[in-house]
Design a protein around this motif. Structure first.
Motif, mmCIF file in Angstrom:
data_model
loop_
_atom_site.group_PDB
_atom_site.id
_atom_site.type_symbol
_atom_site.label_atom_id
_atom_site.label_comp_id
_atom_site.label_asym_id
_atom_site.label_seq_id
_atom_site.Cartn_x
_atom_site.Cartn_y
_atom_site.Cartn_z
ATOM 1 N N LEU A 142 41.984 50.269 46.753
ATOM 2 C CA LEU A 142 42.999 49.054 46.326
ATOM 3 C C LEU A 142 44.275 49.555 46.241
ATOM 4 N N LYS A 143 44.288 50.498 45.249
ATOM 5 C CA LYS A 143 45.616 50.960 44.674
ATOM 6 C C LYS A 143 46.227 51.732 45.607
ATOM 7 N N VAL A 144 45.740 52.598 46.415
ATOM 8 C CA VAL A 144 46.270 53.290 47.649
ATOM 9 C C VAL A 144 46.672 52.309 48.576
ATOM 10 N N VAL A 173 47.480 37.651 46.963
ATOM 11 C CA VAL A 173 48.075 37.378 45.423
ATOM 12 C C VAL A 173 47.233 38.490 44.622
ATOM 13 N N LEU A 174 46.495 39.387 45.348
ATOM 14 C CA LEU A 174 45.909 40.447 44.314
ATOM 15 C C LEU A 174 46.936 41.212 43.449
ATOM 16 N N PRO A 175 46.606 41.389 42.096
ATOM 17 C CA PRO A 175 47.629 42.006 41.214
ATOM 18 C C PRO A 175 47.681 43.555 41.742
ATOM 19 N N ALA A 176 48.934 44.044 41.216
ATOM 20 C CA ALA A 176 48.807 45.452 41.443
ATOM 21 C C ALA A 176 47.861 46.367 40.560
ATOM 22 N N VAL A 177 46.932 46.861 41.140
ATOM 23 C CA VAL A 177 45.618 47.563 40.400
ATOM 24 C C VAL A 177 46.267 48.962 39.773
ATOM 25 N N THR A 204 34.283 45.611 28.803
ATOM 26 C CA THR A 204 35.487 45.637 29.742
ATOM 27 C C THR A 204 35.169 44.893 31.176
ATOM 28 N N GLY A 205 34.031 44.574 31.310
ATOM 29 C CA GLY A 205 33.514 43.657 32.527
ATOM 30 C C GLY A 205 33.887 44.406 33.780
ATOM 31 N N CYS A 206 33.842 44.055 35.006
ATOM 32 C CA CYS A 206 34.031 44.797 36.270
ATOM 33 C C CYS A 206 35.161 44.073 36.935
ATOM 34 N N VAL A 207 35.251 42.822 37.434
ATOM 35 C CA VAL A 207 36.404 42.241 38.101
ATOM 36 C C VAL A 207 37.617 42.298 37.292
ATOM 37 N N MET A 208 37.477 42.163 35.632
ATOM 38 C CA MET A 208 38.331 42.299 34.834
ATOM 39 C C MET A 208 38.994 43.497 34.744
ATOM 40 N N ASP A 209 37.917 44.572 34.919
ATOM 41 C CA ASP A 209 38.722 46.058 34.664
ATOM 42 C C ASP A 209 39.150 46.678 35.928
ATOM 43 N N VAL A 210 38.832 46.377 36.955
ATOM 44 C CA VAL A 210 39.321 46.651 38.112
ATOM 45 C C VAL A 210 40.773 46.092 38.580
ATOM 46 N N GLN A 411 42.195 32.515 41.447
ATOM 47 C CA GLN A 411 41.991 31.265 42.245
ATOM 48 C C GLN A 411 43.328 30.715 42.000
ATOM 49 N N ILE A 412 43.799 30.397 40.591
ATOM 50 C CA ILE A 412 45.185 29.715 40.418
ATOM 51 C C ILE A 412 46.410 30.547 41.066
ATOM 52 N N ARG A 413 46.245 31.606 41.095
ATOM 53 C CA ARG A 413 47.211 32.714 41.718
ATOM 54 C C ARG A 413 47.517 32.186 43.111
ATOM 55 N N VAL A 414 46.241 32.034 43.916
ATOM 56 C CA VAL A 414 46.182 31.355 45.121
ATOM 57 C C VAL A 414 46.749 30.195 45.538
ATOM 58 N N GLY A 415 46.502 29.127 44.450
ATOM 59 C CA GLY A 415 47.092 28.003 44.335
ATOM 60 C C GLY A 415 48.571 27.923 44.297
ATOM 61 N N ALA A 416 48.975 28.757 43.403
ATOM 62 C CA ALA A 416 50.356 28.848 43.364
ATOM 63 C C ALA A 416 51.167 29.430 44.484
ATOM 64 N N HIS A 417 50.492 30.369 45.178
ATOM 65 C CA HIS A 417 51.138 31.096 46.357
ATOM 66 C C HIS A 417 51.110 30.009 47.478
ATOM 67 N N ARG A 418 50.207 29.039 47.395
ATOM 68 C CA ARG A 418 50.139 28.266 48.619
ATOM 69 C C ARG A 418 51.182 27.277 48.555
ATOM 70 N N ARG A 419 51.452 26.772 47.185
ATOM 71 C CA ARG A 419 52.568 25.875 47.064
ATOM 72 C C ARG A 419 53.923 26.447 46.839
#
Ligand code: SF4
Ligand code: SF4
Length: 441
Positions: A142-144, A173-177, A204-210, A411-419
């Motif tokens: 993803l970073k690449v 809306v994916l954040p910069a990995v 650290t979790g999985c989604v959170m840490d990636v 999800q809320i990043r998607v919402g903000a992007h949509r609007r």
């Protein structure tokens, strides 16, 4: 309510052996219906079967052999968000979430069809999330993709058109990995600043840490700043929450065993977590091991130490920052923080302690945003409708939305992007970390 049994024999819940829904969980429902008006799926569909009361009834009938385990039961059980809003208002204490998860476990064990791409779910939940190396390899790709101009090229060539709309929005809306997850970059032990109050082991979790490794780093900094010695057990794995939600209880138990052993071995008084869904799953490990005497007692010991970072900061006493963060924000209550863990006041106390931060309450802040683990990926329509409701409730004039769960953040990043809304989506602990950083300027 009348439900027809299927003509073709299919298993009922009572025909199965392990992890069947508990009679003592569903039998306490008094059918009062208080739960209907808080259930997001009932609010959208106005179908009794898609309400907590309806689902509990269906599960009971199937568990007691009066109803076959077919689509009439399976669809409502899997359309549930597992958001637990019903549990907050239920006067009888019905554990709807646990019943839903147990019923899903039966469907999963029997490999019954349930209208989703089982191959994709199996690939993600069985073959990627439990393996940090594979998960981090995806993070690296993803970073690449994000940094090497590939994203620009893919967009330029219109290749994203092959994705369904909800995945295209998610990609946008994916954040910069970050180059490496916090599990790899954080030292195994960080000394507390000032007088040591306790030792906390960071999950650290999985989604959170990636996707949000910087939030894990902020969590460690904030904990250390507040007198906590932080240890990071390197043997930890994904918490298993997504597997539990999907009904794969065996895989979840395998992950849980390793986590319990890795964290208990540290001897830390607390286990800290900043992802609401993972925190709820960690606190409910004893339920997973109810038929395993050895791990049930270990799970109880482990779960008794688990705290959301906001919960622990308030419990041990956090230092109010003096640095200013000049923003107007609102707060979204992640379902697994407010309904599953009863954590509502602590994040607000932290936010209100930050000089310069104006907090405007959101209407219906406890209503699910539609994220719900991977629900937004497999039920995009319902998730999209709930997201629209959530974004309607964002107060005018805010320039950031705070919360405590990575799924909600995406999800809320998607919402903000949509609007086309110019708002930042931030974790509560990031705001506190920003305020501490401002003190040094
Ligand atoms: S609020 Fe509780 S007791 Fe009342 S119908 Fe809903 S689940 Fe049953
Ligand atoms: S968990 Fe949420 S979606 Fe499921 S029945 Fe309860 S309120 Fe409805």
């Amino acid at each position: 309510m009348a439900y027809m049994a299927a003509e073709t024999p299919v298993p009922s819940l009572s025909s199965m052996i392990a992890d069947t829904p508990d009679a003592d969980k569903y039998s306490v429902c008094v059918h009062c219906g208080f739960c209907l008006e808080v259930c997001p799926t009932y609010q959208e569909l106005f179908d009794e079967n898609q309400s907590p009361r309806g689902r509990v009834y269906l599960i009971k009938e199937a568990a007691e052999g009066r109803l076959s385990l077919d689509a009439a039961v399976i669809d409502p059980v899997f359309t549930c968000l597992d958001c637990r809003a019903c549990e907050t208002v239920c006067p009888s204490g019905v554990q709807v979430g646990a019943l839903i998860e147990e019923a899903r476990g039966q469907v999963h064990a029997e490999q019954l069809p349930r209208g989703i791409n089982r191959g994709l779910e199996k690939l993600v939940l069985r073959h990627i999330f439990p393996y940090p190396v594979r998960l981090y390899a995806i993070g690296g790709l993803l970073k690449v993709y994000q940094r090497a101009g590939l994203r620009w090229l893919v967009r330029r060539l219109g290749l994203l058109r092959i994705l369904p709309p909800h995945l295209r929005e998610m990609e946008a809306v994916l954040p910069a990995v970050k180059a490496r997850p916090a599990l790899q970059t954080l030292p195994p032990r960080m000394a507390a600043q000032g007088v040591r109050k306790a030792t906390a082991a960071l999950f650290t979790g999985c989604v959170m840490d990636v996707l949000f490794a910087s939030i894990n780093e902020a969590t460690a900094r904030v904990a250390v700043r507040n007198g906590l010695e932080v240890v990071v057990p390197k043997q930890q794995l994904c918490c298993g929450a997504l597997q539990i939600h999907a009904g794969d209880r065996q895989q979840a138990r395998d992950l849980a065993r390793q986590n319990i052993d890795a964290f208990l071995a540290t001897g830390a008084e607390y286990v800290i977590i900043n992802a609401a869904g993972c925190g709820a799953a960690l606190k409910e490990y004893p339920e997973l091991f109810r038929d395993d005497p050895e791990y049930h007692s270990k799970a109880e010991e482990f779960s008794g130490r688990v705290r959301d970072i906001s919960e622990l900061l308030v419990e041990v006493g956090f230092e109010a920052p003096t640095g200013r963060v000049e923003r107007t924000i609102t707060y979204h209550d992640a379902c697994h923080l407010c309904h599953a863990q009863n954590i509502r006041d602590q994040p607000r106390r932290i936010l209100r302690s930050i000089p310069g931060l104006k907090v405007v309450e959101m209407q219906d802040s406890e209503r699910c945003c539609g994220s719900a683990g991977i629900y937004n990926l497999i039920h995009p329509q319902m998730a999209g409708q709930l997201l629209e409701r959530k974004m309607d409730d964002v107060p005018e004039g805010v320039n950031a939305i705070a919360m405590g769960n990575p799924g909600c953040m995406l999800q809320i990043r998607v919402g903000a992007h949509r609007r086309h809304q110019d708002v930042d989506v931030l974790h509560t602990v990031e705001l506190l970390d920003m305020a501490y950083a401002e003190e040094a300027r």
